[in-house]
Design an enzyme around this catalytic site. Sequence first.
Site, PDB file in Angstrom:
ATOM      1  N   CYS A 161      -8.859 -65.014  -8.777  1.00  0.00           N
ATOM      2  CA  CYS A 161      -9.770 -64.822  -8.056  1.00  0.00           C
ATOM      3  C   CYS A 161      -9.802 -64.443  -6.540  1.00  0.00           C
ATOM      4  CB  CYS A 161     -11.043 -65.636  -8.314  1.00  0.00           C
ATOM      5  SG  CYS A 161     -12.567 -65.352  -7.424  1.00  0.00           S
TER       6      CYS A 161
ATOM      7  N   CYS B 250     -12.905 -66.087  -4.099  1.00  0.00           N
ATOM      8  CA  CYS B 250     -13.233 -67.013  -4.284  1.00  0.00           C
ATOM      9  C   CYS B 250     -12.595 -68.063  -5.138  1.00  0.00           C
ATOM     10  CB  CYS B 250     -14.903 -66.891  -4.926  1.00  0.00           C
ATOM     11  SG  CYS B 250     -15.900 -68.457  -5.407  1.00  0.00           S
ATOM     12  N   SER B 251     -12.661 -68.396  -6.354  1.00  0.00           N
ATOM     13  CA  SER B 251     -11.754 -69.173  -6.959  1.00  0.00           C
ATOM     14  C   SER B 251     -12.482 -69.117  -8.626  1.00  0.00           C
ATOM     15  CB  SER B 251     -11.750 -70.749  -6.727  1.00  0.00           C
ATOM     16  OG  SER B 251     -11.096 -70.736  -5.438  1.00  0.00           O
ATOM     17  N   CYS B 252     -13.134 -68.209  -8.793  1.00  0.00           N
ATOM     18  CA  CYS B 252     -13.902 -68.166 -10.009  1.00  0.00           C
ATOM     19  C   CYS B 252     -12.823 -68.178 -11.040  1.00  0.00           C
ATOM     20  CB  CYS B 252     -14.603 -66.804 -10.190  1.00  0.00           C
ATOM     21  SG  CYS B 252     -15.887 -66.238  -8.931  1.00  0.00           S
TER      22      CYS B 252
END
Lengths: 207, 222
Positions: A107, A110-112
Site C-alpha cells: 500500500c 498508507c499501509s492498508c
Amino acid sequence: VSDGHGHHHPRPSSAVELRARALEALLAERGLVSTDAIDAVVELYENDVGPQNGAKVVARAWLDEAYRERLEADATLAIAELGFGGAEGDNMVVVANSPTVHNMVVCTLCSCYPWPVLGLPPTWYKSPPYRARAVSEPRAVLREFGLELSNGVEIRVWDSSAEVRYLVLPMRPDGTDGWSEDELAGVVTRDCMIGTAVPSARGPATT
Amino acid sequence: MDGVHDMGGMHGFGTVVETGGELAYHERWEPRVFAIQMLVGVQGLGAGPGGRPTREEMEPAAYLAASYYERWLYSAEQRLLRKGTIAPGDIEAMMERLGEGEAMPEHRDAAMAERMLENLQTRMPMDPAPEQARFGPGQRVRVKRMHPPGHTRCPRYARGAAGVVEAVRGADRLPDRAVYGEPVDSEPVYSVAFSSEELWGPSDEPGWVVSLDLWETYLEAA
C-alpha cells in the site's frame, strides 16, 4: 513486547510515549474512553487475530479444491466460512501464485493490510522503503528478503489503493504430500501471504 | 494531496529488511494509540476528515520523521482538538502531571469494550458493481492528469499512465469528496493493470505488472 500492562509503566522511555500515555490518561479521566476497551483491542490483535488465520485459509485451499474455487471467486465469503472477517477484511481478493506468476502486496499511500487474516502489519510493510520500492523495483525488494525468482516468473504487484485488501495464495511446496491441514498451515508464514516469501516444506525460513 | 505519504517509486529511503522490522510494533504505547484512534472514531469523539487524511496533512518533514504510530497519535490528537473534545494545552498539562509521578487514571466500561469489538467485526463491503459500468474488463484506460489538493487514492506514479481494466471491484463513494463529508454517490472502482515499462520506463529487470484499484473519476478511455 508483550508485558500486558503497558499503561502501568512507571517511567516513560520517550517523549512520544509520555505524550501517548497523556492522551490515554486524559480520555480515561474524562470517562470518554475506557481502559478495558483499549486493552480489548490490543489483546484482540495480539492473541486472536494474526497470520495464523490466513495460514488456515491457505492450507484449506491447498487441500480442498472446491474451497479454493470459492476463495478465488469471492474471497470475503470464503474467508468468512472459516470465521474470519471484519475491519479491513470487508473486500478481500485472493491472488494465487503459479509457476509463472508471483504476487506481492503493498500500500504505497498508507499501509492498508488485511487485518482479519494477517493481523497488524509488520514495521517493514509500513516503512517508506517498502512503500516506495515494491512498485518500482519489486525484484530487488524480493532479493532483500532472500527470494530470487527466475526471469520467467512474472511479478504482479497489487497496490491496495482502494478498499480491496489482498491475500497472496502461495503454491503448495513440494514434499508436503499427505500433510494435515494444521501441518500445512505451519509452513505458511505471514510473508508468504504478503508475497515477500514462499513456503517451504522445511518450515518457516523467515517470519 | 501530493504529499510525502504518496511514496510509490520514491528513491533514497534505503533497504526494506532491517533488524526488528518484522515486528508490528516495539513499544506498549503503540498498539494502545492504535486502539485509541479507533475508539475516537467509534465513540464519535473526533471531527475532520478521518484519521488517514488527517495524517496526510502532517507537515512533510514531520511525517517522515515520525514513526508509524506517532502519526496515529497525531491524527487522534488533531481529531479530538477539531471536535473540541480536548483543548490546546490539555495533553501537555497531563504530561506534566504524569511526569511528576501521578498515577495513570483508568476508566472501566466493559460495555464500551464490547461495542468496540463488535465494531471491528462489522462488515462494510463496497456496493456491488453496477450492471452498466463505463469501462469493462479488457478495456484500455488512462489515469487522468490531476493535482488534487485534498485526500485522494490516485497515486502520483500512475497519473498519465495507460493500463488495462481487469475487473470491476465494486462501487464506492469517491474518497476525494466523501472524507470531507460531501454528499457523493458511489461509482465503479476498477482494478487496472499497468506494465512496468509504462510506469517507470525501461529496466534491466524483466518487466512486471502493477495493479491499482481506481475510482472511475480518476480514469478516461485510452
